[in-house]
Design an enzyme around this catalytic site. Structure first.
Site, short mmCIF file in Angstrom:
data_model
loop_
_atom_site.label_atom_id
_atom_site.label_comp_id
_atom_site.label_asym_id
_atom_site.label_seq_id
_atom_site.Cartn_x
_atom_site.Cartn_y
_atom_site.Cartn_z
N GLY A 1 0.82 -1.21 0.00
CA GLY A 1 0.00 0.00 0.00
C GLY A 1 0.85 1.25 0.00
O GLY A 1 0.52 2.25 -0.64
N TRP B 1 2.20 1.63 -3.49
CA TRP B 1 1.15 2.14 -4.38
C TRP B 1 1.15 3.66 -4.40
O TRP B 1 0.88 4.29 -5.43
CB TRP B 1 -0.21 1.62 -3.92
N HIS B 2 1.47 4.28 -3.25
CA HIS B 2 1.43 5.74 -3.17
C HIS B 2 2.53 6.40 -3.97
O HIS B 2 2.38 7.55 -4.40
CB HIS B 2 1.52 6.18 -1.70
N GLY B 3 3.65 5.73 -4.15
CA GLY B 3 4.71 6.37 -4.90
C GLY B 3 5.91 5.47 -5.11
O GLY B 3 6.14 4.55 -4.33
N PHE C 1 -0.63 10.60 -7.37
CA PHE C 1 -0.69 9.15 -7.22
C PHE C 1 -1.67 8.52 -8.21
O PHE C 1 -1.75 7.31 -8.26
CB PHE C 1 -1.10 8.79 -5.78
#
Length: 472
Positions: free
Chosen positions: A319, A322-324, A472
């Site tokens: 997770g 996923w943000h960066g 994002f």
């Protein structure tokens, strides 16, 4: 196209006026056209790529429904479309991160040097629409969407412009059953207007001004004193909350005025007495997506205590990624996963079944949770520095040792006031009784609130900054 901009105001106003003057059969095409205009505003190339991605997914969805109808397995087909979606995401978002990682593990610079000759722009909202498309394919596989969706409904489900750029990440059950039955009345209009106003207040008045106060400190955090760094730690947590929660409020308010209700993404997380409750209230649609499509398929809590912690750690770390595309985001996710594991170790029971803490006990629990979360923001914010993110995070943490010396933060009093306002908004979301009292007073509250927001935007607004989660 920013929600807090004149182009969006013009687009939404025109859509709203035409939408309710058309018969139902004309409303969905209008929404699709408005959604295409909304996304095309960011660039034609991105938009054509996006439409191709949706078209490929629609083709695979048709094949999934066909296999279901014939009684064939859909597992292999589902695997292919999930892989294709992740390859698309990985190419645009993680190409340079992959090269930097190769440099890190090989001790060479040749891979990143190779990447400098290649320019790969990041399509707007690619992370959000990828997750929404994958969820749709998995739901078809799981028989949650047994009937074929028309091409118009399919494209509109992904493109619906109020939530397109930064969520909430919708499920089919959130939107499709209501698509042919938009409902509006005076109460919905009032609530929609209130959500848009509250979103503008959070974004323009609080988040953008916090950004202006604290952004400079992240350039050389080691030069500042303990008090400044401590206050900025909470300031950034409040900035992210007001920025993203403000976006969600405006998205939900816009959807309300068009006759739809999309999921709430924030439910007053800063007043949570446990970390598990916090993640049930922060970025709710992403948390539930990770739970349903990653954590549970990994095994969830079915394999014993330690297996559960491993699944949770993997989920939270991914997770974060996923943000960066940065090790700072990976550490951010891993840190949060570790906090969840420690909490489960000391409190293994279901927090929903435990007695609600009260008084000072609750105060200290809430204080602990918000401190732990605010600290995680150091990794999140410094990740924007790219390759220097980890060294910058280290400078920030060592700066806490500057108890006597170091620079003082300018405008710290304003920052403290904005932090207080943020906690007041959390209380509105956390306690249903407060929301009910607000709704009862809408008749005089909305006109007053509208005037106040316009005045505050005139005083504090600077044209509107981009939303944090757009990257994002």
């Amino acid at each position: 196209m920013l929600f807090n901009s004149l182009p969006y105001l013009a687009l939404f106003s025109l859509t709203f006026l035409l939408y309710w003057s058309l018969p139902q059969k004309g409303r969905k095409p209008l929404l699709l056209v408005s959604s295409l205009l909304f996304y095309f505003y960011s660039g034609a190339a991105f938009s054509i790529h996006f439409l191709l991605v949706i078209a490929v997914n629609f083709y695979f969805s048709l094949k999934l429904w066909e296999n279901k109808r014939k009684g064939k397995s859909t597992s292999k087909l589902l695997t292919w479309i999930i892989v294709l979606n992740f390859v698309n995401l990985a190419f645009f978002k993680y190409f340079y991160f992959f090269l930097d990682s190769l440099d890190f593990f090989t001790g060479s610079l040749q891979f990143s040097e190779f990447g400098k000759g290649i320019h790969i722009p990041l399509p707007l909202a690619i992370s959000f629409y990828t997750f929404q498309l994958i969820a749709l394919q998995v739901d078809i596989h799981r028989d949650h969407v047994p009937e074929r969706i028309s091409a118009l409904d399919y494209f509109l489900f992904i493109l619906f412009f109020p939530q397109l750029i930064a969520g909430p990440i919708m499920r089919t059950t959130d939107f499709l059953p209501k698509l042919d039955k938009p409902a509006i009345d005076f109460n919905r209009v009032q609530w929609g207007v209130f959500l848009i106003l509250s979103g503008l207040f959070k974004k323009v008045v609080i988040a953008d001004n916090i950004s202006g106060i604290i952004s400079g400190i992240y350039q050389h955090p080691g030069e500042y004193n303990f008090f400044s760094l401590y206050l900025v730690t909470f300031g950034f947590a409040c900035q992210v909350y007001c920025d993203f929660s403000g976006y969600t409020d405006m998205a939900r308010g816009s959807a309300y005025l068009l006759g739809y209700e999309i999921p709430e993404n924030f439910r007053g997380p800063f007043l949570s007495p446990s970390f598990r409750e916090f993640w049930g209230r922060w970025h709710v649609t992403l948390s539930t997506w990770l739970r349903d499509y990653l954590y549970i398929p990994l095994g969830g809590s079915r394999g014993g205590f330690w297996r559960t912690q491993a699944n949770s750690m993997i989920t939270m770390t991914l997770g974060g990624l996923w943000h960066g595309a940065n090790f700072g985001y990976v550490l951010w996710g891993a840190y949060l996963g570790l906090i969840l594991a420690v909490e489960r170790f000391f409190s293994p029971g279901d927090p929903k079944k435990e007695e609600e803490p009260r008084g000072w006990k609750r105060f200290w629990k809430v204080a602990l949770i918000i401190h732990l979360f605010a600290i995680s923001g150091i990794f999140f914010r410094t990740a924007a520095a790219g390759k220097n993110s980890l060294s910058l995070a280290w400078d920030y943490f060592t700066g806490f040792l500057n108890i006597i010396g170091g620079k003082a933060l300018v405008r710290w009093e304003e920052l403290a006031a904005f932090i207080l306002f943020t906690f007041l908004w959390n209380a509105v979301q956390y306690y249903p009784s407060i929301r009910e009292r607000i709704q009862i007073k809408f008749r005089w509250l909305l006109p007053s609130f509208s005037i106040i927001i316009l005045l505050l935007m005139g005083i504090f607004g600077d044209g509107g900054g981009e939303f944090i989660y757009f990257q994002f």
